[in-house]
Design an enzyme around this catalytic site. Structure first.
Site, mmCIF file in Angstrom:
data_model
loop_
_atom_site.group_PDB
_atom_site.id
_atom_site.type_symbol
_atom_site.label_atom_id
_atom_site.label_comp_id
_atom_site.label_asym_id
_atom_site.label_seq_id
_atom_site.Cartn_x
_atom_site.Cartn_y
_atom_site.Cartn_z
ATOM 1 N N GLN A 172 0.931 -1.156 0.015
ATOM 2 C CA GLN A 172 0.019 -0.064 0.121
ATOM 3 C C GLN A 172 0.734 1.123 0.037
ATOM 4 O O GLN A 172 0.478 2.266 -0.169
ATOM 5 C CB GLN A 172 -0.921 -0.093 1.205
ATOM 6 C CG GLN A 172 -1.927 -0.743 1.293
ATOM 7 C CD GLN A 172 -2.882 -0.771 2.631
ATOM 8 O OE1 GLN A 172 -2.497 -1.902 3.337
ATOM 9 N NE2 GLN A 172 -3.749 0.340 2.973
ATOM 10 N N PHE B 241 -6.296 -4.104 3.080
ATOM 11 C CA PHE B 241 -7.135 -3.931 4.085
ATOM 12 C C PHE B 241 -6.420 -3.300 5.429
ATOM 13 O O PHE B 241 -6.645 -3.264 6.317
ATOM 14 C CB PHE B 241 -7.763 -5.183 4.760
ATOM 15 C CG PHE B 241 -8.879 -5.577 3.401
ATOM 16 C CD1 PHE B 241 -9.817 -4.982 3.027
ATOM 17 C CD2 PHE B 241 -8.464 -6.843 2.949
ATOM 18 C CE1 PHE B 241 -10.725 -5.559 2.049
ATOM 19 C CE2 PHE B 241 -9.165 -7.481 1.937
ATOM 20 C CZ PHE B 241 -10.251 -6.864 1.392
ATOM 21 N N GLU C 238 0.030 -1.927 4.652
ATOM 22 C CA GLU C 238 0.429 -0.425 5.067
ATOM 23 C C GLU C 238 1.744 -0.279 5.211
ATOM 24 O O GLU C 238 2.593 0.455 4.809
ATOM 25 C CB GLU C 238 -0.620 0.272 5.828
ATOM 26 C CG GLU C 238 -0.271 1.722 5.773
ATOM 27 C CD GLU C 238 -1.218 2.543 6.725
ATOM 28 O OE1 GLU C 238 -2.391 2.150 6.801
ATOM 29 O OE2 GLU C 238 -0.964 3.715 7.023
ATOM 30 N N ARG D 162 -6.655 7.098 16.847
ATOM 31 C CA ARG D 162 -7.727 6.977 15.957
ATOM 32 C C ARG D 162 -8.749 6.385 16.947
ATOM 33 O O ARG D 162 -9.962 7.050 17.024
ATOM 34 C CB ARG D 162 -7.618 6.387 14.620
ATOM 35 C CG ARG D 162 -8.848 6.573 13.877
ATOM 36 C CD ARG D 162 -8.668 6.093 12.379
ATOM 37 N NE ARG D 162 -7.952 7.257 11.552
ATOM 38 C CZ ARG D 162 -8.954 8.305 10.998
ATOM 39 N NH1 ARG D 162 -10.161 8.132 11.094
ATOM 40 N NH2 ARG D 162 -8.229 8.939 10.284
ATOM 41 N N ARG E 287 -8.716 -1.678 8.242
ATOM 42 C CA ARG E 287 -9.847 -1.025 7.825
ATOM 43 C C ARG E 287 -10.428 -0.241 9.293
ATOM 44 O O ARG E 287 -11.009 -0.967 10.054
ATOM 45 C CB ARG E 287 -10.685 -2.004 7.220
ATOM 46 C CG ARG E 287 -11.822 -1.318 6.126
ATOM 47 C CD ARG E 287 -12.333 -2.244 5.439
ATOM 48 N NE ARG E 287 -12.927 -1.537 4.289
ATOM 49 C CZ ARG E 287 -13.600 -2.197 3.312
ATOM 50 N NH1 ARG E 287 -13.606 -3.552 3.323
ATOM 51 N NH2 ARG E 287 -14.286 -1.575 2.309
ATOM 52 N N PHE F 208 -8.780 1.473 11.506
ATOM 53 C CA PHE F 208 -7.549 2.029 12.196
ATOM 54 C C PHE F 208 -7.519 2.331 13.481
ATOM 55 O O PHE F 208 -7.343 3.598 13.877
ATOM 56 C CB PHE F 208 -6.851 3.161 11.105
ATOM 57 C CG PHE F 208 -5.572 3.305 11.234
ATOM 58 C CD1 PHE F 208 -4.474 2.632 10.668
ATOM 59 C CD2 PHE F 208 -5.161 4.513 12.015
ATOM 60 C CE1 PHE F 208 -3.068 2.988 10.621
ATOM 61 C CE2 PHE F 208 -3.772 4.739 11.954
ATOM 62 C CZ PHE F 208 -2.624 3.943 11.238
ATOM 63 N N ALA G 63 -6.158 5.410 5.056
ATOM 64 C CA ALA G 63 -7.306 6.243 5.946
ATOM 65 C C ALA G 63 -8.070 6.784 4.857
ATOM 66 O O ALA G 63 -8.911 7.738 5.350
ATOM 67 C CB ALA G 63 -6.290 7.538 6.374
ATOM 68 N N GLU H 283 -13.219 2.866 4.543
ATOM 69 C CA GLU H 283 -13.261 2.394 5.761
ATOM 70 C C GLU H 283 -14.513 2.501 6.589
ATOM 71 O O GLU H 283 -14.978 1.600 7.352
ATOM 72 C CB GLU H 283 -12.006 3.028 6.827
ATOM 73 C CG GLU H 283 -10.717 2.558 6.371
ATOM 74 C CD GLU H 283 -9.468 3.352 7.068
ATOM 75 O OE1 GLU H 283 -9.750 4.809 6.636
ATOM 76 O OE2 GLU H 283 -9.002 2.939 7.843
HETATM 77 N N1 MTE Z 1 -11.581 -2.531 -0.440
HETATM 78 C C1 MTE Z 1 -10.819 -3.648 -1.115
HETATM 79 N N2 MTE Z 1 -11.443 -4.030 -2.264
HETATM 80 N N3 MTE Z 1 -9.507 -4.245 -0.675
HETATM 81 C C2 MTE Z 1 -9.060 -3.357 0.095
HETATM 82 O O1 MTE Z 1 -7.681 -3.947 0.536
HETATM 83 N N4 MTE Z 1 -8.768 -1.567 1.777
HETATM 84 C C3 MTE Z 1 -9.551 -0.755 2.776
HETATM 85 C C4 MTE Z 1 -10.488 -0.061 1.788
HETATM 86 N N5 MTE Z 1 -11.256 -0.871 1.015
HETATM 87 C C5 MTE Z 1 -9.329 -2.228 0.921
HETATM 88 C C6 MTE Z 1 -10.721 -1.887 0.234
HETATM 89 C C7 MTE Z 1 -8.824 0.293 3.433
HETATM 90 S S1 MTE Z 1 -8.170 -0.362 4.869
HETATM 91 C C8 MTE Z 1 -8.543 1.400 3.242
HETATM 92 S S2 MTE Z 1 -7.595 2.522 3.834
HETATM 93 C C9 MTE Z 1 -9.064 2.002 1.717
HETATM 94 O O2 MTE Z 1 -9.827 1.069 0.919
HETATM 95 C C10 MTE Z 1 -7.901 2.522 1.288
HETATM 96 O O3 MTE Z 1 -8.353 3.059 -0.213
HETATM 97 P P1 MTE Z 1 -8.895 4.465 -0.530
HETATM 98 O O4 MTE Z 1 -8.061 5.369 0.330
HETATM 99 O O5 MTE Z 1 -8.649 4.576 -2.032
HETATM 100 O O6 MTE Z 1 -10.420 4.311 -0.164
HETATM 101 MO MO1 MOS Z 2 -6.499 1.632 5.828
HETATM 102 S S1 MOS Z 2 -6.470 0.713 7.676
HETATM 103 O O1 MOS Z 2 -6.138 3.118 6.629
HETATM 104 O O2 MOS Z 2 -5.176 0.835 5.036
#
Ligand code: MTE
Ligand code: MOS
Length: 771
Positions: free
Chosen positions: A198, A229, A233, A311, A343, A345, A511, A715
């Site tokens: 990530q 998810f 990170e 958080r 997800r 955090f 985030a 998230e």
């Molecule tokens: N959706 C899918 N399909 N796969 C993922 O790994 N990660 C989540 C969320 N949705 C994730 C997901 C997490 S932890 C975050 S922080 C956000 O997607 C990150 O992406 P964004 O900032 O583009 O929303």
């Molecule tokens: Mo999402 S837990 O901020 O990668």
């Protein structure tokens, strides 16, 4: 908008479902001379490493080499924040920690050789729970504190009070693609690393640190991840560092691809949390005092545990005004994997605490839980316990009343009451819970992003940005933003793999801020290019540049669309006039700030909101339950991509349901993680999805100051799943005769069964007392 706001499929959907989408592991067949690395894992949770003997492994046919601390030219550490994660440890700190690696021509050979590596250990006593860490005063950092008003005084003065605690177990990410990296040596000491990360910039930094080279020698690319998810990170770096080290030592490409059991035993999870609360409230259920101690299990190293705890502390209010509150948070140091971003955090754990507290208030006062929730909602003019005004507090009540109507809440509530009267052994219940989630990295400087747009002479465009694609649909949204910002159809655009040599010094895609930050950066780059092209077109059409329109690949003066020429024609003209056809864009979130000393500020650009209504049915003999129906209403602002957003809302909710109900992390007495695969770790499947699943995005909800009025979505919907836990608790309560319902988290069928037993015996005790 032409393309923004359209319900498009994920840009890689066809590739995903036809198996053509490329992941790091797929590069194996395309890489000549490739070698594979395999770890030697510690069988102790805490031990001194006395010696590592490779002699039985080194000379096996197909083995290229073994890796130990002496092979590290730079720093023997991969810790992302604090340098507390030795790549080759002298002292192991969790069961399954890699102490050495073997590299061979196939992963099977590497595995066989790794089994022959003899490591001698001196076992040491291990701390394996939050309670043990608290008792041993084992913490990663000093306590953090947020405080408002006078909670001690308010507690003493309150009409009603209680104290209690809640343990919340963690969660395994279970991304479909396990951790993977492939390092390929380049000339002149350079290195190219494909990583399922990530955070390509941090992966680059950690690789450079371990190799002891300047960052410009290391390029990291992430084409896509098969899910992350939060688990990639920071925790993708180790594998990239091992692959890099081996490839430099051996002068050939090296891949690290963890098996599921390795991944689950070596990588951190959602933090388990323990909350201890003292609560004071009025007879109407108004929360007057909250004193909360929050302990998170950080595992063996610090990783992201400090901001995760932060958080959690920011989110103990959820949607409720806490007039007198103190929350003291500590990150426990235990001999476990290093728990990490997941997800939400920490937000989910913080919010679960206040929802637990409100339910207990409701049951103590014999009020409906949703009435107590409503009575504590923020109102316009309120500020959070860290001083941020809740400017759009009316949105909470708007969503709340809309979903109550659309889910037919009151009528179903009455129907459930008669169902329960008729069924002594099965109970149903309905619960409604809200979500408020702060958007922005709470570490302010991370809130920046960059983009690089390239127009070729034929008018085709490559879009680069610093965000990574993990299935969340970021690239789909970014293509939509670029299309409308440039006035092009999607077919003219291609999104490129995320690379540190295209956009440098990026933040993690995390985030939920990926599209807010990178979208704004892309838009800025596109606007620069569009401005240049409009000047060229202005000369061509003899019209003011301000009157030039670029729309769906046609360029024309606003009054005379019939004169229109193709985008490629104007690009060609620009090239001949020596106008640069590539541009960078940059964005930083305005105004946010937070003072750690005072615990006050506005750390969030805005809040994302939602609410959910869930209905469950429990079998009183076994504790088995079903989620019968879920209604979700979520606020994504003006959606950039409604189908993608819907997928995020559904997926986030179900992932939250898994965390709170079926997914149970189990470590044994020696610290080994035993639920190491889907056979023992119960993930939510289609069978756990509610047969009636109504998902809606809040309409007319444009968010000012965010790209195209959209809102982050990744998230926040996970926390809609709290409604399922609360529905289970309400159904358990229906087996009893009032009083608090203690329900473990996750609320597995077993946990539900024991909760029912407790309310049943409380009922019996009460009726005996009445006799
Ligand atoms: N959706 C899918 N399909 N796969 C993922 O790994 N990660 C989540 C969320 N949705 C994730 C997901 C997490 S932890 C975050 S922080 C956000 O997607 C990150 O992406 P964004 O900032 O583009 O929303
Ligand atoms: Mo999402 S837990 O901020 O990668």
């Amino acid at each position: 908008m032409k393309v923004v706001g359209k319900a498009l499929s994920h840009e890689s959907a066809t590739l995903h479902v036809t198996g053509q989408a490329t992941y790091v592991e797929d590069l194996a067949t395309r890489t000549a001379r490739l070698a594979f690395a395999w770890p030697v894992q510690s069988p102790h949770a805490h031990a001194r490493v006395l010696s590592v003997d490779f002699s039985q492994a080194r000379d096996l046919p197909g083995v290229f080499g073994c890796l130990a601390a002496a092979d590290v030219p730079g720093e023997n550490d991969v810790g992302p924040v604090r340098h507390d994660e030795p790549l080759f440890p002298e002292e192991v700190s969790f069961h399954g920690q890699p102490v050495a690696w073997v590299v061979a021509s196939s992963s099977e050979l590497a595995r066989l050789a790794a089994e022959r590596v003899v490591v001698r250990y001196e076992p040491l006593p291990a701390i394996q729970s939050i309670a043990a860490a608290v008792a041993a005063d084992s913490f990663h950092a000093p306590a953090e504190r947020l405080r408002r008003g006078d909670p001690e005084q308010a507690l003493a003065a309150a009409a009603q009070r209680f104290e209690g605690e809640l343990f919340i177990n963690g969660q395994e990410h279970f991304y479909l693609e396990t951790q993977a990296a492939l390092a390929v040596p380049e000339e002149g000491g350079g290195l190219f690393v494909h990583s399922s990360t990530q955070h390509p910039t941090e992966t680059q930094e950690v690789v450079a640190r371990v190799l002891g080279v300047a960052k410009h020698l290391v390029t990291v690319q992430c084409l896509r991840m098969g899910g992350a998810f939060g688990g990639k990170e920071t925790q993708a770096n180790t594998w990239a560092a091992v692959a890099a080290l081996a490839s430099v030592k051996l002068g050939r490409p090296v891949m690290v691809r963890l098996t599921r059991a390795q991944d689950m035993s070596m990588t951190g999870k959602r933090h388990p949390f323990l909350g201890r609360f003292r609560v004071g409230f009025s007879v109407e259920g108004q929360l007057q005092a909250l004193l909360l101690e929050l302990f998170s299990d950080g595992g063996y190293s610090l990783d992201l545990s400090a901001p995760v705890l932060g958080r959690a502390m920011f989110h103990i209010d959820n949607c409720y005004l806490l007039p007198n509150v103190e929350v003291v948070g500590r990150v426990c140091r235990t001999h476990a994997v290093s728990h990490t971003a997941f997800r939400g955090f920490g937000g989910p754990q913080g919010m679960l605490m206040i929802e637990e507290v409100l339910d207990r208030i409701a049951r103590q006062l014999e009020l409906a839980p949703e009435v107590v929730r409503e009575r504590n909602f923020y109102r316009p003019g309120d500020t959070t316990h860290y001083g941020q005004p809740v400017r759009d507090a009316e949105r909470i009540t708007r969503i709340w009343s809309e979903i109550k109507v659309s889910s037919d809440f009151e009528r179903r509530r009455a129907a459930i009451e008669s169902f329960n009267e008729a069924h002594p052994h099965d109970k149903r219940a309905l619960a409604i819970t809200p979500v408020k989630f702060g958007i922005s990295f709470t570490t302010t400087f991370f809130n920046q992003a960059g983009a690089l747009d390239i127009i070729y002479k034929d008018g085709s465009v490559q879009v680069n940005h610093g965000g990574t694609e993990m299935g969340q649909g970021l690239h789909t949204k970014m293509l939509q933003v670029a299309a409308d910002s440039l006035g092009l159809p999607l077919s003219a655009l291609r999104i490129m793999a995320t690379r540190t040599d295209k956009v440098p010094n990026t933040s993690a895609t995390a985030a939920s801020a990926g599209s807010d930050l990178n979208g704004a950066a892309i838009k800025a780059a596109c606007e620069t290019l569009k401005e240049r092209l409009c000047e060229v077109a202005a000369r061509y059409f003899h019209a003011p540049a301000a009157d030039i329109v670029i729309d769906t690949g046609r360029v024309f003066p606003v009054e005379k669309p019939e004169l229109g020429i193709g985008f490629s024609d104007i690009v060609q003209q620009a090239y001949l006039e020596r106008v640069p056809l590539f541009a960078t864009g940059y964005y930083k979130t305005p105004k946010i700030h937070f003072n750690r000393e005072t615990g006050q500020g506005e750390p969030f650009h805005y809040f994302a909101y939602g609410a959910a209504v869930s209905e469950v049915e429990i079998d009183g003999f076994t504790g088995q339950y079903r989620l019968l129906r879920a209604d979700l209403l979520h606020d994504v602002g003006d959606s950039l991509s409604p189908l993608v957003d819907r997928g995020q809302v559904e997926g986030g909710f179900i992932q939250g349901v898994g965390w709170l109900t079926t997914e149970e992390l189990v470590w044994n007495e020696s610290g080994a993680f035993v639920t190491r695969g889907p056979s023992t770790y119960k993930l939510p499947t289609l069978g756990e999805c509610p047969p009636v699943f109504n998902v809606a995005l809040l309409q007319k909800a444009a968010e000012p100051g965010v790209v195209y009025g959209s809102k982050a979505v990744g998230e926040p919907p996970l926390m809609l799943a709290i409604s399922v836990r609360e529905a289970l608790r309400a159904a358990v309560a229906a087996f009893g005769a009032g009083g608090v319902v203690e329900l473990a988290s996750p609320a597995t069928p077993e946990a539900v069964f024991w909760a029912i037993e407790r309310v049943r015996s409380a009922r019996k005790a009460r009726s005996r007392a009445a006799e």
